[in-house]
Motif scaffolding. Sequence first.
Motif, PDB file in Angstrom:
ATOM      1  N   THR A  80      45.380  62.308  35.866  1.00  0.00           N
ATOM      2  CA  THR A  80      43.971  62.244  36.250  1.00  0.00           C
ATOM      3  C   THR A  80      43.894  62.479  37.758  1.00  0.00           C
ATOM      4  OG1 THR A  80      43.947  59.872  36.759  1.00  0.00           O
ATOM      5  CG2 THR A  80      43.619  60.513  34.443  1.00  0.00           C
ATOM      6  N   ASP A 129      43.427  60.113  39.804  1.00  0.00           N
ATOM      7  CA  ASP A 129      43.854  58.879  40.434  1.00  0.00           C
ATOM      8  C   ASP A 129      44.977  59.186  41.428  1.00  0.00           C
ATOM      9  OD1 ASP A 129      46.139  56.518  40.123  1.00  0.00           O
ATOM     10  OD2 ASP A 129      44.103  55.748  40.359  1.00  0.00           O
ATOM     11  N   MET A 144      41.176  64.369  31.722  1.00  0.00           N
ATOM     12  CA  MET A 144      39.786  63.935  31.806  1.00  0.00           C
ATOM     13  C   MET A 144      39.077  64.392  30.530  1.00  0.00           C
ATOM     14  SD  MET A 144      39.945  62.465  34.719  1.00  0.00           S
ATOM     15  CE  MET A 144      38.208  62.040  34.878  1.00  0.00           C
ATOM     16  N   ASP A 159      33.010  58.445  30.690  1.00  0.00           N
ATOM     17  CA  ASP A 159      33.118  58.048  32.091  1.00  0.00           C
ATOM     18  C   ASP A 159      34.115  56.910  32.243  1.00  0.00           C
ATOM     19  OD1 ASP A 159      31.827  55.650  31.369  1.00  0.00           O
ATOM     20  OD2 ASP A 159      29.871  56.303  32.114  1.00  0.00           O
ATOM     21  N   SER A 160      34.250  56.378  33.447  1.00  0.00           N
ATOM     22  CA  SER A 160      35.258  55.350  33.724  1.00  0.00           C
ATOM     23  C   SER A 160      34.986  54.048  32.983  1.00  0.00           C
ATOM     24  CB  SER A 160      35.331  55.085  35.233  1.00  0.00           C
ATOM     25  OG  SER A 160      34.065  54.677  35.733  1.00  0.00           O
ATOM     26  N   ASN A 161      33.771  53.878  32.491  1.00  0.00           N
ATOM     27  CA  ASN A 161      33.428  52.685  31.711  1.00  0.00           C
ATOM     28  C   ASN A 161      33.534  52.908  30.209  1.00  0.00           C
ATOM     29  OD1 ASN A 161      32.729  51.062  34.017  1.00  0.00           O
ATOM     30  ND2 ASN A 161      30.805  52.219  34.160  1.00  0.00           N
ATOM     31  N   ARG A 184      32.018  66.084  36.625  1.00  0.00           N
ATOM     32  CA  ARG A 184      33.176  65.181  36.684  1.00  0.00           C
ATOM     33  C   ARG A 184      34.469  65.961  36.428  1.00  0.00           C
ATOM     34  NH1 ARG A 184      36.516  62.853  38.426  1.00  0.00           N
ATOM     35  NH2 ARG A 184      37.454  60.860  37.818  1.00  0.00           N
TER      36      ARG A 184
END
Length: 424
Positions: A153, A155, A182, A186-188, A201
């Motif tokens: 990712t 990160d 990806m 989303d991140s949630n 994104r």
Amino acid sequence: MIKRRQFLGSLTALGGGYLMSAYGQAFGAVTSGASPDGTTIPSASVIIDKMGSQWTVKNGVIYRNGLKVGNTYNVSLLLWYGGKIWHIGTGGQFYVCADLDVWLPCSDPRVPVAAPAGMFYGINGHYDYTYKPAQLVSILKGIGCTTYRVGCTDDPAQISAVSKLAQAFQSNGISLLVLINMGIYDSNGNLFPSESAAYNRGLQAAMSVANALKQYGVTMYECGNELTRQNATILDFTNAGTKAIDFNNLNWPVMRGAMRGMIDGVKAVQSSAKCGINFCVADIGAADALWDGMQPDGTGGHPKVRWDITTWHNYEVYGDIFNIGIDGSGPGFDLPTYCKARYGVPFMITEWNTGPEKTQDYRASYITKTLGNFYQGRKTRNVQSVMYYILDSGDNTFGIMKDGVALNPPYSAFASFVSGNPDN
């Protein structure tokens, strides 16, 4: 399946793909009485497909069991090849009969295309292995692998780990295929609200990854992992994916946006880099719709997703990729040949293996048999690389090593096949 996961008990263990075992075994059946592969009209007067249907041509129009098939005219050749019906239309353009009897443009499927030598044998790994980059280089050379697939990712910790791998591989002649991991959430864990949100994104993530890795000679990226096999994108995990209507029409734009964003992000940083989109099972319904800018509901004129490498995951339960089944328990078709003719780009099998429940003896036998099958496709179907899943799974299921120790007989089976069957 590029992230470590507990395999059993989850439909999404392989992006939703693997646990379809009853389905995989039924696919690939051949109806007795089908015409020999390569039969044409002319010179034959009728072609019989694997379902027993009779295909004919009269006054340049194609018929199946006496009924017109789509809109055809001035047909000069009807072809039965690789489990599909093809024809040459006006001006010498080839077409293949796809979902809902739609004829899609393609090239002549009979023309052999050989992938360039040097990266056929590959294997998957993880960015957070405890192996040092130099150790991995030594291991890969020991088993004869020249391609390594790893997920990343944007990160910073992941980018740093993969950058160290890329740097070590660059000077040792090992190609790195980087999965930009990806997708549509989303991140949630929430589905992106729109195609543009997913696109942005994906664009951001891909630019970050490619910017970091381009200096180390990384030129191949896979844009997303099994996105057609997410809960939000496939309607029924037991479907083979040969029909566009197998997929979620409402959420389709989000998936398309994520894919487009990642491809555009890589290209913005490295215009000459090659981007792949991966599919599972027999997802040509999804691949065709994305390639042509179609929705699952049949509407057109949407943004097209165009990739440089067609990548596929092929676990044993899905069936033989050169004779993989259509929806239901129908007869099989040659998927790499279909992709070669439809998309005209190299083909990679970026994940393959049998199931985690198999014995080590069975896994070794499967490795030998399957590599032999794949090896035959490299000179005709443009199969550029096949990447075993996985080097080290942390246990005795998928891997051929555990904590640096070879798991035999699978390890020996893999290394022996590679050494006895050169990639030239």
